[in-house]
Enzyme design. Structure first.
Site, short mmCIF file in Angstrom:
data_model
loop_
_atom_site.label_atom_id
_atom_site.label_comp_id
_atom_site.label_asym_id
_atom_site.label_seq_id
_atom_site.Cartn_x
_atom_site.Cartn_y
_atom_site.Cartn_z
N LYS A 1 0.93 -1.06 -0.04
CA LYS A 1 -0.22 0.06 0.00
C LYS A 1 0.69 1.15 0.05
O LYS A 1 1.76 1.36 0.82
CB LYS A 1 -0.83 0.06 1.35
CG LYS A 1 -1.53 1.14 1.33
CD LYS A 1 -2.68 1.27 2.78
CE LYS A 1 -3.35 2.47 2.86
NZ LYS A 1 -4.14 2.34 4.40
N ASP B 1 -2.91 10.27 3.94
CA ASP B 1 -4.35 10.03 4.29
C ASP B 1 -5.01 10.71 5.01
O ASP B 1 -5.08 10.64 6.33
CB ASP B 1 -4.58 8.50 4.67
CG ASP B 1 -5.99 8.22 4.69
OD1 ASP B 1 -6.87 8.62 3.97
OD2 ASP B 1 -6.30 7.05 5.42
N LYS C 1 -11.03 12.24 8.62
CA LYS C 1 -10.53 11.46 9.73
C LYS C 1 -11.13 12.76 10.86
O LYS C 1 -10.97 13.71 10.73
CB LYS C 1 -9.00 11.37 9.99
CG LYS C 1 -8.65 10.25 9.04
CD LYS C 1 -7.07 9.82 9.27
CE LYS C 1 -6.59 8.78 8.38
NZ LYS C 1 -7.45 7.58 8.62
N ARG D 1 -7.60 -0.50 0.67
CA ARG D 1 -8.08 -1.84 -0.14
C ARG D 1 -8.43 -1.47 -1.36
O ARG D 1 -8.46 -2.30 -2.27
CB ARG D 1 -9.19 -2.19 0.79
CG ARG D 1 -10.64 -1.54 0.96
CD ARG D 1 -11.39 -1.70 2.00
NE ARG D 1 -11.01 -1.44 3.30
CZ ARG D 1 -11.46 -1.50 4.51
NH1 ARG D 1 -12.66 -2.42 4.55
NH2 ARG D 1 -10.92 -1.25 5.45
#
Length: 484
Positions: free
Chosen positions: A251, A256, A263, A338
């Site tokens: 990954k 992120d 978040k 994912r």
């Protein structure tokens, strides 16, 4: 500055040295000539008091004595010695020791303990160069050379050094912030590593990623002002022992934010430069294999992008068409790892691989389940293959905990409007992420490693230090070497 590792036929007189002693010892061997009677008695008194690390300062040089721990297994004894190396490093640093000799007097049958101590010392000594400009604030590394007296061979130390360099490369990449390591810069670093040690690198840019219709990687990248990359690293030495390649997938989310599913707190975002730890680990493994000329054909795949909420960012409710052709309903844009891994795992099918491992900081669920002490694993590999991976984890103390992949967990990722959704349920979050990835594996033997717990540490933890740990480099190197 890296530490030079070497062998020595004998211990020079008046050299700073560390001696490994057997568990339960009460006296020193008479072979230690460079120790006057008062010092010898001091050490004996400390041993009687059950001290495990003893220092004798001769002013011109120092002697250190490390007592081997009594553990249930050889790997646990070696791990205790790595931790002793970490403790010893603090004393070496305080004494500004530049050159150290290591001599194993424990009676151990081979070089395992001496090498473990050296490993712990070297991993502790790692420093991220960083970006400080004030010379006074820079911390100089004093230890520059370690020589092992006795059983260790040049080959063993060269191999250990190659693995350590792979770990340090992974740590450096993880510790770099987004404005120094975006997806393109990450790909360039991988290519530079390949040029240095001899593996081939191909970097797919945005145009080629679009041509391949990698819907997961493209969707995650939509909110970013910077393009994604898909890096293919291939190490294929002459005389490789495997007919089909091993494929490692990492990954590569270089930062992120969570995207539109932002978040919830700054605290959950401030370490997210580490969300490419899986990609960094793949780079480190390929580097170590090539550096040590391991006769294996291994391919590394790293899809890379940041995940931001800007511009045309993908949104909850979107339906993506992936590289494999499967459709995915997006329920949360913070379940982005994912999505990019899925495209890479489907892409891996073209190589008809012998075995595939993906490595990712994928779920908080995995970190909450076992903390920083282990790695969550699951997949379609055979019991024998999974057992081999666990043995490697025990040997290097990057321990693997296998989670189930029962059919019932597929219910967690069912979608009303697409083939699957990208979120799962609140329960078994690490497993539903694994079940999602499984849909893209195409039948080859596969293991998913969720490293969300140990990949990046907010506080020092023995020789793993603070920040990026490079976890799984040593694990996967050991696993692959034992399959060579």
């Amino acid at each position: 500055m890296s530490i030079q590792l070497a062998t020595a036929a004998a211990l020079p007189q008046h050299a700073t040295a560390v001696f490994l002693l057997p568990a339960g010892t009460q006296e020193l061997p008479q072979s230690l000539q460079d120790l006057h009677e008062a010092a010898r008695q001091y050490v004996a008194d400390q041993l009687a008091a059950d001290s495990k690390l003893i220092t004798v300062n001769h002013f011109s040089h120092q002697h250190y004595f490390v007592v081997a721990a009594e553990k249930a297994t050889v790997p646990l004894t070696a791990e205790a010695m790595r931790k002793s190396g970490h403790q010893l490093h603090a004393q070496l640093k305080a004494a500004k020791v530049a050159e150290l000799y290591v001599q194993d007097l424990s009676g151990h049958a081979d070089s395992t303990l001496a090498l473990a101590l050296v490993e712990g010392l070297a991993l502790t000594a790692y420093q991220f160069a960083g970006y400080k400009t004030d010379e006074k604030s820079k911390e100089a590394a004093s230890l520059t050379r370690i020589s092992v007296v006795g059983d260790a061979t040049d080959k063993e130390l060269t191999e250990l050094d190659g693995v350590l360099q792979g770990v340090f490369l992974a740590r450096d990449l993880i510790n770099m912030p987004l404005n120094k390591l975006n997806a393109e810069q990450f790909a360039e670093r991988m290519a530079a590593a390949g040029e240095e040690v001899g593996f081939h690198t191909e970097i797919l840019d945005l145009v080629r990623i679009e041509a391949l219709r990698m819907g997961g990687l493209l969707a995650v990248n939509q909110g970013s002002p910077e393009p994604p990359t898909f890096t293919i690293m291939e190490y294929k030495p002459a005389g490789a022992t495997n007919a089909k390649p091993y494929v490692l997938v990492g990954k590569g989310v270089v930062f992120d934010t969570g995207g539109l599913s932002l978040k919830p707190t700054p605290a959950s975002m401030d370490m997210m430069k580490c969300d490419m730890s899986g990609g960094a680990a793949v780079t480190g493994v390929l580097y170590a294999l090539a550096k040590n000329q391991v006769p294996l054909h291994v391919i590394g795949l790293v899809p890379a992008t940041d995940n931001r909420p800007g511009g045309l960012a993908f949104a909850p409710g979107d339906v993506l068409t992936m590289y494999s052709g499967l459709t995915v309903e997006v329920l949360n844009t913070d379940a982005e790892g994912r999505l990019i891994l899925a495209d890479a795992l489907a892409f891996a099918q073209k190589y008809e691989p012998e075995f595939v491992v993906d490595i990712a900081t994928l779920t908080g669920s995995a970190a909450r389940a076992i903390g920083k002490e282990g790695i969550v694993a699951m997949g379609t590999a055979s019991e024998e293959q999974m057992a081999e991976l666990k043995k490697s984890g025990n040997r290097v103390h990057e321990r693997v905990v296998e989670f189930p992949m029962w059919e019932e967990y597929a219910e967690h990722i069912k979608s009303d409007i697409a083939d699957i959704n990208n979120l799962g349920k609140a329960e078994a979050g690490a497993i539903s992420a694994g079940k999602f990835l499984e849909r893209f594996t195409g039948g080859y033997p596969w293991v998913h490693l969720d490293i969300a717990g140990p990949a990046y540490l907010m506080a020092p933890d023995s020789y793993r230090g603070k920040g990026g740990t490079g976890t799984t480099v040593r694990l996967l190197y050991d696993f692959l070497v034992h399959r060579a």
